[in-house]
Design a protein around this motif. Structure first.
Motif, short mmCIF file in Angstrom:
data_model
loop_
_atom_site.label_atom_id
_atom_site.label_comp_id
_atom_site.label_asym_id
_atom_site.label_seq_id
_atom_site.Cartn_x
_atom_site.Cartn_y
_atom_site.Cartn_z
N UNK A 92 23.04 8.02 30.40
CA UNK A 92 24.21 8.80 30.83
C UNK A 92 24.92 9.44 29.63
N UNK A 93 25.84 10.36 29.95
CA UNK A 93 26.46 11.19 28.91
C UNK A 93 27.49 10.44 28.07
N UNK A 94 28.39 9.73 28.76
CA UNK A 94 29.48 9.10 28.00
C UNK A 94 28.94 8.12 26.96
N UNK A 95 28.01 7.31 27.39
CA UNK A 95 27.48 6.31 26.45
C UNK A 95 26.65 6.96 25.34
N UNK A 96 25.97 8.08 25.67
CA UNK A 96 25.22 8.78 24.61
C UNK A 96 26.17 9.31 23.54
N UNK A 97 27.29 9.83 24.00
CA UNK A 97 28.27 10.37 23.03
C UNK A 97 28.78 9.24 22.13
N UNK A 98 29.07 8.10 22.76
CA UNK A 98 29.60 6.97 21.96
C UNK A 98 28.56 6.46 20.96
N UNK A 99 27.32 6.27 21.43
CA UNK A 99 26.28 5.80 20.51
C UNK A 99 26.08 6.83 19.40
N UNK A 100 26.04 8.10 19.78
CA UNK A 100 25.85 9.17 18.79
C UNK A 100 26.95 9.15 17.74
N UNK A 101 28.18 8.93 18.18
CA UNK A 101 29.30 8.94 17.23
C UNK A 101 29.18 7.77 16.25
N UNK A 102 28.78 6.60 16.76
CA UNK A 102 28.63 5.43 15.88
C UNK A 102 27.53 5.70 14.84
N UNK A 103 26.39 6.20 15.32
CA UNK A 103 25.25 6.44 14.43
C UNK A 103 25.61 7.51 13.39
N UNK A 220 29.39 9.16 33.65
CA UNK A 220 28.99 7.74 33.65
C UNK A 220 27.51 7.64 34.02
N UNK A 221 26.86 6.55 33.64
CA UNK A 221 25.43 6.44 33.99
C UNK A 221 25.24 6.33 35.50
N UNK A 222 24.13 6.88 35.98
CA UNK A 222 23.77 6.70 37.39
C UNK A 222 23.49 5.21 37.61
N UNK A 223 23.62 4.72 38.87
CA UNK A 223 23.46 3.28 39.11
C UNK A 223 22.21 2.69 38.46
N UNK A 224 21.09 3.41 38.55
CA UNK A 224 19.85 2.84 38.00
C UNK A 224 19.83 2.89 36.47
N UNK A 225 20.81 3.59 35.86
CA UNK A 225 20.84 3.66 34.39
C UNK A 225 21.88 2.71 33.78
N UNK A 226 22.59 1.97 34.65
CA UNK A 226 23.80 1.31 34.20
C UNK A 226 23.58 0.15 33.21
N UNK A 227 22.41 -0.50 33.23
CA UNK A 227 22.22 -1.72 32.44
C UNK A 227 22.57 -1.58 30.96
N UNK A 228 23.20 -2.64 30.42
CA UNK A 228 23.60 -2.61 29.00
C UNK A 228 22.38 -2.60 28.08
N UNK A 229 21.31 -3.25 28.58
CA UNK A 229 20.12 -3.37 27.76
C UNK A 229 19.59 -2.00 27.36
N UNK A 230 19.81 -1.02 28.24
CA UNK A 230 19.34 0.35 27.94
C UNK A 230 20.02 0.89 26.68
N UNK A 231 21.28 0.54 26.51
CA UNK A 231 22.00 1.02 25.31
C UNK A 231 21.35 0.41 24.06
N UNK A 232 20.97 -0.88 24.19
CA UNK A 232 20.30 -1.54 23.06
C UNK A 232 18.99 -0.81 22.74
N UNK A 233 18.25 -0.45 23.81
CA UNK A 233 17.00 0.28 23.58
C UNK A 233 17.24 1.61 22.87
N UNK A 234 18.31 2.29 23.28
CA UNK A 234 18.59 3.59 22.65
C UNK A 234 18.93 3.38 21.17
N UNK A 235 19.72 2.34 20.87
CA UNK A 235 20.01 2.03 19.46
C UNK A 235 18.71 1.78 18.69
N UNK A 236 17.82 0.99 19.32
CA UNK A 236 16.54 0.71 18.66
C UNK A 236 15.74 2.00 18.47
N UNK A 237 15.79 2.85 19.48
CA UNK A 237 15.10 4.15 19.39
C UNK A 237 15.63 4.95 18.20
#
Ligand code: GLN
Length: 533
Positions: A92-103, A220-237
């Motif tokens: 989702x968009x909001x979390x991408x922006x936040x991860x992007x800002x941290x990185x 916000x993430x769509x229901x199927x995208x909501x899991x926190x683990x996905x954010x961890x995967x994106x960080x790893x990516x």
């Protein structure tokens, strides 16, 4: 969602209005202001820092510095393709922006360390972070307006003003810091520059962290995208992507390609002092042009597949958007002479001596464009509104045509100056170059915010972020070509009045031709847009 089901545009919450626009626009405006503060606050210092820190001021380092800078600018926009995709399909968009800002903030602090490898890794980190941030904050602006809301282009024009306010203020701040916090007047304190940029990025992060509640469900993430683990995967990516970007940034990738082509006998080596010079054999910018081109073809294919899946109307809209992307490449290819050939022009061919012998610094020309943009944006925004009321607002392709023609007119001024106004010292007056920046900015205002807005109207709903990445990729391709073109204008021996005149005459004809062509084919493109204005 099944493949036959058509994606429908998401509904827009009933936002409170501030100054005629949905209130969250102003929060996104400030978030982007601070991110651009960080981006432009350190951009001017990059090439200078490389020479000063890693080559101890030896001019021989300028080539490496310019190449690294060129690669940085191309990759930072190309990374948006991946960032947009992550937002659409993974977190989702909001979390991408936040991860992007941290990185991105992490990258900015990394480049403070005086080690060449860590510096390049830091830049790669900035590229990856920016890829997650930049397309997605832009897509969010589009989500504040419902389909058919005539204020959307104006909203994007205001947002674009925030971008440029950041671009205007930050070099002034960091330029002052660099020269103030130093013991020796001739040495600039680049650490202070990078620190200020990093802090600016943290402000952007906090601004969005707190302000995002105003957005409600949007982004916000769509229901199927909501899991926190996905954010961890994106960080790893991101952690995995950084060394890849590093490899391309430092020229390792182009050398690899050159070696492979040499092995195949497809190219001839250029030997200097008994050793193969890979940069001369196959310039990194050429390799990059191909890589970005392939990326663009892949992106177009994916967008078209989605378009076809959603039916004829969506398919046509994707076609229209891709045609406009191609014109966008041309616009930035010549606009970005501002960072290259125009500086050599300013330094060597423009008479910068003002009253009382005071000489206008070359670097200050960089502020003319963002300053005129901030001053002109409200008027352009008002003009669209005024024309809309009279049912005369130009269509998207016509606004793009105006943008290209504005850019072309800038080159007319240079052609005139370089053929009619050259004095006995082989210098041209000061005002034409100022006019160039103002005209290019007028063109930019007709084109760039409209392009962002267009993507949010024409892209398939499930791939808006990805398409926004495509928009920035086309900018990146233009930036990369701008460096190649500027190299031609300067040639082997540096820019002369004659080489500048011939290069800029070529620029004019190409831009003007493209602008007129767009005007002519506008009805066709409008038909492909199926009612999108
Ligand atoms: N000045 C704009 C920005 O930084 C231009 C970027 C672009 O779209 N080329 O956002």
């Amino acid at each position: 969602m099944s493949t036959t089901e058509k994606a429908t545009a998401p509904t827009v919450p009933d936002y409170p209005q501030t100054l005629g626009h949905p209130r969250p626009l102003w929060m996104l405006f400030m978030t982007e202001f601070w991110e651009r503060f960080a981006f432009y606050g350190m951009r001017w210092a990059l090439a200078l820092y490389i020479v000063a820190e890693f080559f101890h001021g030896d001019p021989a380092g300028q080539g490496f510095a310019s190449r690294t800078y060129g690669a940085y600018l191309a990759l930072v926009y190309a990374a948006a393709v991946f960032g947009g995709y992550v937002a659409d399909r993974i977190i989702g968009y909001q979390r991408s922006i936040l991860v992007g800002a941290v990185v991105m903030a992490a990258g900015l602090f990394m480049i403070m360390l005086p080690d060449e490898r860590i510096f390049l890794l830091g830049l790669s980190t900035v590229i990856v972070g920016n890829g997650l941030f930049k397309p997605n904050i832009s897509s969010m602006v589009g989500r504040l307006y419902s389909v058919g809301d005539a204020r959307r282009d104006r909203g994007f024009t205001l947002f674009y003003m925030g971008i440029n306010a950041g671009a205007l203020v930050s070099p002034l701040v960091t330029g002052w810091l660099a020269s103030h916090f130093t013991d020796m007047p001739m040495q600039q304190n680049y650490k202070a520059v990078f620190l200020a940029s990093g802090v600016g990025m943290l402000v952007s992060l906090v601004w969005f962290w707190i302000g995002r509640r105003q957005l409600g469900p949007v982004g916000r993430p769509a229901p199927e995208q909501a899991g926190r683990l996905r954010v961890v995967y994106v960080f790893l990516g991101c952690v995995l992507a950084i060394p890849l970007v590093f490899f391309m940034l430092g020229g390792g990738f182009s050398e690899l390609v050159a070696r492979a082509l040499l092995d195949m006998g497809a190219i001839k080596p250029t030997v200097i002092d008994g050793a193969i010079n890979y940069e001369k054999t196959l310039p990194a910018a050429t390799v990059r042009a191909w890589v970005l081109g392939v990326l663009f073809v892949g992106l177009s294919a994916l967008l078209l597949v989605e378009g076809f899946r959603e039916g004829k109307v969506q398919r046509d809209r994707v076609f229209a958007m891709l045609i406009i992307f191609v014109f966008n490449v041309l616009f930035w290819m010549f606009y970005e002479q501002a960072g290259s050939s125009f500086n050599f022009l300013a330094q060597n061919i423009v008479d910068r001596e003002m009253f009382g012998g005071w000489v206008f610094p070359v670097g200050w020309f960089q502020s003319v464009a963002p300053l005129s943009l901030v001053l002109l944006a409200p008027f352009v925004s008002l003009a669209w509104g005024w024309l809309d009321k009279r049912r005369m607002e130009p269509s998207i392709p016509r606004k793009f045509g105006l943008g290209l023609i504005g850019n072309a007119l800038a080159f007319v001024v240079l052609m005139y100056a370089l053929s009619e106004l050259v004095d006995s010292r082989h210098l041209i007056p000061f005002w034409p170059l100022v006019m160039v920046y103002v005209l290019q900015t007028l063109g930019e205002l007709c084109l760039s915010p409209i392009g962002l807005s267009m993507v949010t109207k024409l892209a398939p709903v499930r791939l808006v972020g990805f398409a926004m990445g495509g928009w920035f990729l086309s900018t990146g391709i233009g930036n990369n070509l701008s460096g190649i073109f500027a190299g031609h204008v300067s040639g082997e021996t540096g820019m002369t009045v004659a080489s500048a005149l011939s290069g800029f005459t070529f620029s004019f004809w190409l831009l003007a031709g493209a602008g007129v062509l767009l005007f002519v084919i506008a009805p066709l493109i409008n038909r492909l847009m199926h009612g999108v204005k």
